[in-house]
Structures are given as structure tokens and as C-alpha cells.
Design a protein around this motif. Structure first.
Motif, mmCIF file in Angstrom:
data_model
loop_
_atom_site.group_PDB
_atom_site.id
_atom_site.type_symbol
_atom_site.label_atom_id
_atom_site.label_comp_id
_atom_site.label_asym_id
_atom_site.label_seq_id
_atom_site.Cartn_x
_atom_site.Cartn_y
_atom_site.Cartn_z
ATOM 1 N N ASP A 38 12.235 -24.882 -65.766
ATOM 2 C CA ASP A 38 12.472 -23.538 -65.163
ATOM 3 C C ASP A 38 11.466 -22.619 -66.716
ATOM 4 O OD1 ASP A 38 13.297 -21.308 -63.969
ATOM 5 O OD2 ASP A 38 15.034 -21.257 -63.158
ATOM 6 N N THR A 90 0.810 -15.328 -65.067
ATOM 7 C CA THR A 90 1.623 -15.893 -63.718
ATOM 8 C C THR A 90 1.954 -17.686 -63.652
ATOM 9 O OG1 THR A 90 0.650 -14.746 -62.351
ATOM 10 C CG2 THR A 90 1.458 -16.024 -61.482
ATOM 11 N N CYS A 91 0.921 -18.899 -63.972
ATOM 12 C CA CYS A 91 1.364 -20.154 -64.371
ATOM 13 C C CYS A 91 2.421 -20.280 -64.982
ATOM 14 C CB CYS A 91 -0.326 -20.582 -64.859
ATOM 15 S SG CYS A 91 -1.014 -20.649 -63.068
ATOM 16 N N ILE A 128 5.771 -18.802 -61.795
ATOM 17 C CA ILE A 128 5.751 -19.709 -60.756
ATOM 18 C C ILE A 128 6.190 -21.233 -61.376
ATOM 19 C CG2 ILE A 128 4.853 -18.013 -58.865
ATOM 20 C CD1 ILE A 128 2.323 -20.320 -59.379
ATOM 21 N N GLU A 179 5.191 -8.577 -58.946
ATOM 22 C CA GLU A 179 4.990 -9.828 -59.182
ATOM 23 C C GLU A 179 5.796 -10.082 -59.836
ATOM 24 O OE1 GLU A 179 1.211 -11.999 -60.082
ATOM 25 O OE2 GLU A 179 1.626 -10.989 -61.438
ATOM 26 N N GLY A 212 9.239 -12.296 -58.739
ATOM 27 C CA GLY A 212 10.440 -14.029 -60.040
ATOM 28 C C GLY A 212 11.689 -13.446 -60.247
ATOM 29 N N MET A 240 13.406 -14.367 -57.457
ATOM 30 C CA MET A 240 13.609 -16.273 -57.375
ATOM 31 C C MET A 240 15.080 -16.768 -58.535
ATOM 32 S SD MET A 240 9.821 -18.024 -56.630
ATOM 33 C CE MET A 240 9.089 -17.563 -57.844
ATOM 34 N N LYS A 260 10.679 -20.256 -51.050
ATOM 35 C CA LYS A 260 10.856 -20.064 -52.781
ATOM 36 C C LYS A 260 9.123 -20.373 -52.861
ATOM 37 C CE LYS A 260 13.277 -21.385 -56.490
ATOM 38 N NZ LYS A 260 14.173 -22.308 -57.264
ATOM 39 N N TRP A 261 8.684 -21.475 -52.196
ATOM 40 C CA TRP A 261 7.011 -21.460 -51.714
ATOM 41 C C TRP A 261 6.343 -20.031 -51.103
ATOM 42 C CZ3 TRP A 261 3.928 -24.473 -54.276
ATOM 43 C CH2 TRP A 261 4.713 -25.568 -55.077
ATOM 44 N N LYS A 310 6.605 -17.763 -54.300
ATOM 45 C CA LYS A 310 4.957 -18.223 -54.924
ATOM 46 C C LYS A 310 3.593 -18.415 -54.441
ATOM 47 C CE LYS A 310 7.737 -21.727 -57.390
ATOM 48 N NZ LYS A 310 7.854 -23.435 -58.253
ATOM 49 N N ILE A 350 2.961 -14.366 -54.773
ATOM 50 C CA ILE A 350 2.626 -13.968 -56.298
ATOM 51 C C ILE A 350 1.538 -14.866 -56.421
ATOM 52 C CG2 ILE A 350 2.895 -14.804 -58.779
ATOM 53 C CD1 ILE A 350 6.063 -14.954 -58.239
#
Lengths: 225, 148
Positions: A58, A220-221, A225, B33, B37, B40, B51-52, B55, B58
Motif C-alpha cells: 500500500d 499517480t501510478c 493508485i 487527486e 487518494g 482511500m 475503490k476501483w 482509482k 484519479i
């Protein structure tokens, strides 16, 4: 130096550059396009590795520290937000430098280039701190001390991709800072003043914005997420 | 060969105004954004589809930021259409690139889970966090079955 162009200009009739840009700028665009495939390949392989695992660390647990913060303070996203804003602001000063160049405003170019360079160094310092911190936590290529979100053993894919991709991006930032320093020296030596235009700043600017653009995706990646 | 600068429209002040407008848009998108985050993070028990969705939101915001940087800061929006296309069309390869590779990664995981029970069981064993040291590359995992 700017010529009014009517909508009916025959771009392909000869005597003109049909894309209305100079050669160097067009080639910079094609270079950046190819570079985006390099970064894209990195990020997509990261995604493929992540999709082929049952669980993944996480990011809020991994990246939750802040310089000089006392032990035990959890500040997820805070440090990386600062890095993001540094890069956005340095992109803004870069675009201001390019615009100043368009108007042959030498002082404006110098001031904004200096600000951009400072922004670049600030970003690199933040990254250096973060890498050092993660290293002391035991993370490096081939070593992942972080557990997955569900408490199972994490894979070294996580750290390998993190250090490779942020490292490759950091290398781009470093190159961009060097290019900007060269631009600053050339401006101070009146190279562009003598040439009559500041189009070289525009090409350096394209590169710098691309670095910012890549960070938007990397950020972002890896962190969100 | 003659070429003209693409800045022939608008004066200095108007361009600067546009730059600051885009800066504000980029900052606002980043803040949204980050708050998604954080949302979450603060709700770890959030259900899977929520959650998806977050994402996905985002990622859409990320693409919007990318668009503003390329279109306004890199000025691509004001270039000649043919030139834009020589750059943008090759990039549409990414549509295939992303779908194919993520689908493949997911399929690989499913195959492993279905046909390699050991992989599946190993990936479900809880582990303890190792002390920070570079000598230990593989932190100890709790044994699934007692060794004695």
C-alpha cells in the motif's frame, strides 16, 4: 518576427516549412514522443507485474514519512504532494521564460530560468531525501522490506520498479536542469540576443514540460493508485 | 526557409493570463487527486468497486492534467493540425499497449492461482516486517505448517 497567416495559406505549396515550426523543435517533439514510449513501457510493465500478483504494498504505508518529522508520524501523500507542486511551479516559470523569449525580454528569460533551475534542484533534493530514507528502511533494488496491503510478503518487483522508474525520471530532471543551466549561460552571454530569437529556450522548455508530464504519470501510478 | 512563430496571436498579458489560468487548473486537479487518494487511505474498509471507481477517477484526472500540460504549456494545441497528428496518432498505440499488457498480467495471475496451488498458498501466508537491514533480503515468513 511573426507574420500574419491567413487560414488559406498553402502550407505544402513550397517555400514554407509546412508544419510552421523550425526543424529543431519538430525533432524535439519526435524525441519526446519516443521517450514517452520508453516511460510508457516502464509504467506498463509495472502495471503488468502488479496485475500478476495477488497483493501489492500500500503506497500510503510505504511513503508516509516527511523530513524532520518525529518518529511515528504518518503523513501519507504530504511529501510527494510538495514534490508535485515544486515540479508544476517550475513548469510554470519555464513557460514564462519561453514567453519572455518570444518577446525578446532578456531579463524575463533570465529570471524565470533561474527560478526553473531552483525548482529543478529542489525536486532533486526531495527525491534524494526520499531515496535515502527508503534505503535506510531497507528498500533497494532487490530488497523489499514492505509487506503487501493484506499482510503477506511483498515482492521485490515493487522496489525494483520504484527505483528504476523514479530513478529514470530523476535522471531526466537532472538532464533538464543541466540543459536549463546551459540556456541560462547562453542567455547571459547574449547568444540569443545576437541571434535575434530565443527559440532555443522553447526547445529546452518542451523537454522540461515533458519531465513534468512524466511526473504526473509516475506520481499517480506509484503514490496514488 | 520561412517559418512563423506560433505566437502571432494574443499579446503578452493575455498569454500570461492563460498561463496562470492553466496553473490554477493543474493545482486544483492535483488537489482533487490527492483528496481522492486520502479518501482511500482513510477508508481502508472501502468496498472493492468503490475503490476501483476512485482509482478510475484519479486516472481520468491524471489524463486531464497531461492534456493541459501538453496543450497549453507545451503549446501543442496551437500548432498546425498535421503536425499535431504526427505526434498524437502514434501515441494511440498506448491504447493497445495498456489493455494488452494489463490483461496479460491479470491472466498470468489467474493461471498461477488456478493451476499452481503452491503459488496460491504461498501468496496467502502472512509475514512479519523485517528489521531495516540490507543483509536480510528475504524477511522471515511464518511457517504454514509447524516444523516439528
Amino acid at each position: 518576427m511573426s507574420t500574419a497567416i491567413s487560414a488559406k495559406t498553402k502550407w505544402w505549396g513550397g517555400g514554407k516549412s509546412p508544419f510552421n515550426v523550425e526543424y529543431g523543435k519538430l525533432m524535439m517533439w519526435y524525441f519526446l514522443m519516443s521517450d514517452s514510449f520508453t516511460f510508457g513501457a516502464f509504467l506498463i510493465s509495472y502495471g503488468a507485474a502488479r496485475f500478476s500478483a495477488n497483493s501489492w504494498p500500500d503506497p500510503n504505508e510505504v511513503f508516509n514519512t516527511f523530513p524532520f518529522a518525529p518518529e511515528g508520524v504518518h503523513a501519507p501523500l504530504v511529501f510527494v504532494s510538495i514534490m508535485t507542486f515544486i515540479l508544476i511551479l517550475s513548469s510554470v516559470t519555464m513557460v514564462l521564460a519561453v514567453q519572455a523569449g518570444h518577446h525578446n525580454d532578456r531579463k524575463g528569460v533570465i529570471r524565470n530560468l533561474i527560478l526553473t533551475i531552483i525548482g529543478g534542484f529542489a525536486f532533486l533534493s526531495c527525491q534524494a531525501w526520499e531515496w535515502t530514507h527508503l534505503f535506510h528502511e531497507g528498500a533497494w533494488w532487490g530488497s523489499n522490506p514492505f509487506l503487501n496491503a493484506d499482510g503477506t510478503q511483498g515482492t521485490v518487483n515493487f522496489t525494483n520498479f520504484f527505483f528504476t522508474i523514479t530513478g529514470f525520471h530523476g535522471f531526466h530532471v537532472f538532464t533538464g536542469v543541466i540543459i536549463n543551466i546551459i540556456m541560462l549561460i547562453m542567455t547571459l552571454n547574449n547568444v540569443f540576443e545576437k541571434r535575434g530569437h530565443y527559440l532555443m529556450i522553447e526547445k529546452a522548455g518542451l523537454y522540461w514540460h515533458f519531465v513534468d508530464l512524466v511526473w504526473v504519470f509516475v506520481f499517480t501510478c506509484f503514490y496514488l493508485i | 526557409m520561412e517559418y512563423t512563430t506560433t505566437q502571432s496571436h494574443g499579446d503578452y498579458a493575455a498569454i500570461k493570463k492563460e498561463i496562470w489560468k492553466v496553473t490554477i487548473i493543474l493545482s486544483v486537479l492535483t488537489i482533487i487527486e490527492l483528496s481522492l487518494g486520502l479518501l482511500m487511505y482513510l477508508n481502508p474498509d472501502m468496498n472493492h468497486s468503490m475503490k476501483w471507481a476512485l482509482k478510475g477517477a484519479i486516472i481520468i484526472l491524471m489524463l486531464a492534467k497531461g492534456f493541459y500540460i501538453v496543450a497549453y504549456f507545451m503549446h501543442l494545441k496551437h500548432e498546425i493540425r498535421n503536425m499535431i497528428m504526427t505526434i498524437v496518432l502514434p501515441l494511440t498505440l498506448f491504447v493497445w499497449f495498456i489493455i494488452a499488457f494489463l490483461y496479460d498480467g491479470n491472466s498470468y495471475n489467474e493461471l498461477k492461482n488456478n493451476y499452481d496451488r503452491q503459488y496460491y498458498e504461498q501468496s496467502k501466508i502472512k509475514a512479519t516486517k523485517a528489521e531495516s537491514s540490507h543483509e536480510i533480503t528475504q524477511p522471515k515468513t511464518e511457517q504454514a505448517t509447524p516444523t516439528e
